[in-house]
Design an enzyme around this catalytic site. Structure first.
Site, PDB file in Angstrom:
ATOM      1  N   TYR A  67     -67.432  35.524 -22.485  1.00  0.00           N
ATOM      2  CA  TYR A  67     -68.617  34.785 -22.194  1.00  0.00           C
ATOM      3  C   TYR A  67     -68.926  33.547 -23.084  1.00  0.00           C
ATOM      4  O   TYR A  67     -69.080  32.159 -22.530  1.00  0.00           O
ATOM      5  CB  TYR A  67     -69.968  35.406 -22.097  1.00  0.00           C
ATOM      6  CG  TYR A  67     -71.011  34.841 -21.302  1.00  0.00           C
ATOM      7  CD1 TYR A  67     -71.235  34.609 -20.197  1.00  0.00           C
ATOM      8  CD2 TYR A  67     -72.106  34.957 -22.334  1.00  0.00           C
ATOM      9  CE1 TYR A  67     -72.422  33.984 -19.703  1.00  0.00           C
ATOM     10  CE2 TYR A  67     -73.266  34.132 -22.020  1.00  0.00           C
ATOM     11  CZ  TYR A  67     -73.520  33.835 -20.690  1.00  0.00           C
ATOM     12  OH  TYR A  67     -74.442  33.204 -20.143  1.00  0.00           O
ATOM     13  N   SER A  86     -75.251  28.298 -22.421  1.00  0.00           N
ATOM     14  CA  SER A  86     -76.242  29.480 -22.701  1.00  0.00           C
ATOM     15  C   SER A  86     -75.924  29.504 -24.321  1.00  0.00           C
ATOM     16  O   SER A  86     -75.125  28.704 -24.960  1.00  0.00           O
ATOM     17  CB  SER A  86     -75.616  30.815 -22.396  1.00  0.00           C
ATOM     18  OG  SER A  86     -76.133  31.682 -23.115  1.00  0.00           O
TER      19      SER A  86
END
Length: 337
Positions: A184, A159
């Site tokens: 994350y 990501s």
């Protein structure tokens, strides 16, 4: 490493779909594994690869729950795989090796985007454990099948969130200072570094590694899943999603691929591009976005879905070869602990 990171002019765009990328590519006789390949971008990845002729094995925590989503897709099987459970990962890999099939493509797609701090049975922070360590163990376990393909690709779905955090070398499991998005970001940086080091170590065996940023894809169960595969947890409120520009005032997903707000079919395209494109023959260890190699950018604050100039290009800490080797060594130690 950085000298590889410039667009190659693939001819595809942010709006291209997985079917667009696969047009004219015949995957008959190719074996593929897609983790979380029954939901979100994983499901669209599975569908597109099947339409191109591939045989796809989907790894899912609950095969019973995954099976209805895969019904009607040709040459698709589903098997149990829990990326937070080392025994489940080992059993999945052992079953595949026992089948005697070579593995041409492994797409490490599944993942979680967790809000509150959650730890696995080992005490490891769950995003790092699922998004990175689980796939690291799986990939190493499948190495004999990847070698047997005599030309294989491993695709890690990462990501633009990798920009949020380097690896927390002194405290990867957040004994202090936990923030959900930092966890994350660390796990997504790990996805890129893993691809970099895998490519260095295994390219002599004909195995190449890639990391892909799919864009921002809103799913019915997932909320925004910035490369999230199968975890069914929406931890951002609708108000937060609207503030990020991911849904409109009526709660409908916003699709604007030039701002990385993509449909699942568009989100799956870069995974499929990494897995199959002949334009990447001889190239590996790179981060891809919008169906091309990303240029290297300097770290800046990112506001997914709201910036006119989307800053999801790869940043140097995710490509550093010394960090990639260090993460590989750390990951092996954590699996052995």
């Amino acid at each position: 490493m950085n000298d590889r990171h410039h667009p190659i002019g693939s001819g595809f765009t942010a709006a291209s779909t997985a079917d667009d990328v696969l047009k004219g590519i015949d995957l008959s006789g190719r074996n593929v594994i897609v983790t979380g390949g029954h939901n979100g971008i994983g499901l669209e990845t599975t569908r597109a690869l099947s339409r191109a002729g591939a045989s796809v094995l989907v790894g899912a925590r609950s095969p019973e729950r995954a099976a209805p989503a895969l019904e009607g897709i040709e040459r698709v099987e589903v098997d149990r795989l829990d990326l937070l459970d080392p025994a489940s990962i080992g059993a999945f890999a052992a079953r595949y090796l026992a089948s005697g099939r070579p593995l041409h493509i492994l797409i490490n797609n599944a993942g979680i985007m967790s809000g509150p701090l959650v730890r696995d049975a080992r005490g490891y922070e769950s995003q790092f454990a699922t998004n990175h360590l689980g796939h690291f163990q799986l990939t190493l376990g499948l190495l004999p099948a990847l070698r047997a393909a005599h030309g294989a690709r491993v695709v890690n779905v990462t990501s633009g969130g990798h920009r949020l955090s380097d690896i927390r070398w002194d405290d990867p499991h957040f004994t202090t200072g936990y923030e959900g998005m930092l966890g994350y970001g660390q796990s997504k940086t790990a996805n890129v570094l893993f691809a970099v080091e895998l490519d260095r170590r295994w390219q002599a065996d004909g195995i190449r590694g890639y990391a892909v940023h799919p864009g921002i894809v809103h799913g019915t169960d997932l909320g925004p899943h910035l490369a999230v595969g199968e975890e069914r947890r929406q931890w951002l409120s609708d108000a937060e999603l609207r503030a990020m520009g991911i849904i409109d005032e009526s709660g409908r997903p916003v699709h604007d691929p030039d701002r990385e707000l993509k449909t699942p079919q568009q989100g799956a395209s870069t995974s499929v591009f990494a897995a199959t494109s002949p334009l990447l023959d001889g190239i590996g260890g790179v981060y891809l976005k919008d169906n091309d190699i990303s240029p290297v950018d300097e770290p800046t604050e990112i506001n997914f879905g709201t910036d006119d100039d989307i800053r999801s290009y790869v940043v140097p800490h995710a490509l550093d070869p010394e960090s990639a080797r260090r993460l590989w060594d750390l990951s092996e130690r954590l699996l052995d602990a």
